[in-house]
Design a protein around this motif. Sequence first.
Motif, PDB file in Angstrom:
ATOM      1  N   GLU A   9       0.830  -1.201   0.000  1.00 42.54           N
ATOM      2  CA  GLU A   9       0.000   0.000   0.000  1.00 42.54           C
ATOM      3  C   GLU A   9       0.869   1.257   0.000  1.00 42.54           C
ATOM      4  O   GLU A   9       0.503   2.279  -0.594  1.00 42.54           O
ATOM      5  N   LEU A  53       1.604   1.939  -3.473  1.00 43.49           N
ATOM      6  CA  LEU A  53       0.429   2.450  -4.182  1.00 43.49           C
ATOM      7  C   LEU A  53       0.297   3.964  -4.019  1.00 43.49           C
ATOM      8  O   LEU A  53      -0.161   4.659  -4.927  1.00 43.49           O
ATOM      9  N   LEU A  54       0.681   4.463  -2.854  1.00 44.78           N
ATOM     10  CA  LEU A  54       0.533   5.888  -2.567  1.00 44.78           C
ATOM     11  C   LEU A  54       1.318   6.759  -3.549  1.00 44.78           C
ATOM     12  O   LEU A  54       0.962   7.922  -3.765  1.00 44.78           O
ATOM     13  N   LEU A 103      -3.546   7.551  -6.810  1.00 44.20           N
ATOM     14  CA  LEU A 103      -4.037   6.467  -5.958  1.00 44.20           C
ATOM     15  C   LEU A 103      -3.997   6.857  -4.487  1.00 44.20           C
ATOM     16  O   LEU A 103      -4.766   6.328  -3.677  1.00 44.20           O
ATOM     17  N   ALA A 104      -3.133   7.792  -4.118  1.00 45.11           N
ATOM     18  CA  ALA A 104      -3.097   8.297  -2.739  1.00 45.11           C
ATOM     19  C   ALA A 104      -4.419   8.966  -2.384  1.00 45.11           C
ATOM     20  O   ALA A 104      -4.901   8.852  -1.247  1.00 45.11           O
ATOM     21  N   ILE A 125      -7.330   8.141  -3.607  1.00 44.90           N
ATOM     22  CA  ILE A 125      -8.317   7.067  -3.421  1.00 44.90           C
ATOM     23  C   ILE A 125      -8.140   6.414  -2.053  1.00 44.90           C
ATOM     24  O   ILE A 125      -9.103   6.240  -1.298  1.00 44.90           O
ATOM     25  N   LEU A 126      -6.911   6.084  -1.711  1.00 43.71           N
ATOM     26  CA  LEU A 126      -6.647   5.408  -0.432  1.00 43.71           C
ATOM     27  C   LEU A 126      -6.972   6.301   0.761  1.00 43.71           C
ATOM     28  O   LEU A 126      -7.267   5.799   1.851  1.00 43.71           O
ATOM     29  N   HIS A 180      -3.257  -2.122  -9.967  1.00 42.63           N
ATOM     30  CA  HIS A 180      -2.997  -1.144  -8.908  1.00 42.63           C
ATOM     31  C   HIS A 180      -4.266  -0.360  -8.574  1.00 42.63           C
ATOM     32  O   HIS A 180      -4.599  -0.153  -7.407  1.00 42.63           O
ATOM     33  N   SER A 224      -9.667  -1.642  -1.630  1.00 43.08           N
ATOM     34  CA  SER A 224      -9.246  -1.391  -0.255  1.00 43.08           C
ATOM     35  C   SER A 224     -10.200  -0.421   0.434  1.00 43.08           C
ATOM     36  O   SER A 224     -10.545  -0.594   1.607  1.00 43.08           O
ATOM     37  N   LYS A 264     -10.301   5.601   2.693  1.00 40.51           N
ATOM     38  CA  LYS A 264     -10.506   4.418   3.532  1.00 40.51           C
ATOM     39  C   LYS A 264     -11.054   4.791   4.894  1.00 40.51           C
ATOM     40  O   LYS A 264     -10.726   5.843   5.444  1.00 40.51           O
ATOM     41  N   ARG A 309      -6.937  -2.502  -6.822  1.00 44.19           N
ATOM     42  CA  ARG A 309      -6.555  -2.786  -5.439  1.00 44.19           C
ATOM     43  C   ARG A 309      -6.836  -1.580  -4.541  1.00 44.19           C
ATOM     44  O   ARG A 309      -7.324  -1.739  -3.420  1.00 44.19           O
ATOM     45  N   ALA A 310      -6.549  -0.382  -5.026  1.00 45.76           N
ATOM     46  CA  ALA A 310      -6.791   0.821  -4.225  1.00 45.76           C
ATOM     47  C   ALA A 310      -8.286   1.006  -3.962  1.00 45.76           C
ATOM     48  O   ALA A 310      -8.713   1.262  -2.824  1.00 45.76           O
TER      49      ALA A 310
END
Length: 378
Positions: free
Chosen positions: A115, A118-119, A364-365, A367-368, A313, A320, A371, A316-317
Amino acid sequence: MASSQVQSLLRFLSQDAKVPLAGAMGKVTELIKADLITAEKISKGGLKALQDIFKDDKLARQVLNASKRVSKKRPPAETTAGSPQKRSRISTRDLTATPYATECALALPVSDVTEAELLDIVLFTNRAPLVLAFALCVLRYTMPEQPISSRLSLAQAVVSANSRSKAVSLGLESEETVEEESWEEGQPTVSVLGRNIKILKRWDYDPREGQPPQKSLSVEDMIDDILGKCSSDNLEPAPPIWGIDVQAARRMHGSDISEKQEQALPIHTPQSARSYLFKSFVKAGSEHTTQLKKSKSRNQIEDEAEKEACVGHLLRAINSVCRSWASTLSKDELDRRAWAWYVHVRPSIKSGVGGWGEKGAVKLADILALKKRPNPAT
């Protein structure tokens, strides 16, 4: 064994060694027991071990030769489960025509990066395929019983519905034209990302038909994600469904009545949705150097592998985020929030046409960051 390692082993068997995916899945457990879990280990294991597992001398030699070829081509670090794998697309022509094999051929890539890694990833895409990705991910939690073919079809139907709404907002299509679908009255609908999608139930289709017995829990979990989860209650399971291609159906509705009676309702095919997803994402820094990559040192397979890695990638983001909220939100609320999440992270398009078909950056940061975080009070 981690599910990422199972995925890596299946990728090697089905794509590098050209073993039909349905057959490869049936041999994963035996390969794991023999500690033949990477191309490098398979190359060192020898022909006899593979003959005992595959029961076919030609196929065993095929796998062994592929393992030696891959081991020589890739540095040792790239054979681990944590590194991206160079992949070619699964061809349905290599598979038997069982529903199980068809669903396996539609399996989506899985990212093996952490992860934290991914950021740092930024992708370039336009808004339509990002809607497709969000719809695919939220359907894993709102309709977990649906196989991957149904989820791809429904997700593409959402993209089509959004495209039509965009056409109305730009004055390219009238509200009356969009609503001119009385022929579909009575057709069932489901809600995906807040859109009512007209569906066709597939009563005669069992995605598990042709499935070999599995003994590995890791493989079973992965298969459930592809084929749809079996219901834990005593209720009759919902049948697989298709998303109806409303625009194609409307065109068909305007054709000769005798022709219509002989035609089935058109649907969004999962193969076209999957293909659209795979060609729509590039990593930041690579979209301006596409022509340079078309060189002797970089072939088409490597380009496709990079795009598939981008899809892995991204999925997965988004997964999550959906997974972090799934235990605390109802399915309807999760579906509603997923659209808001998409709106929050969709590419910022600076040109003035509206942006549906133009590319922008997706971090993607961002998106994460959506969470659900643990409540400190608990």
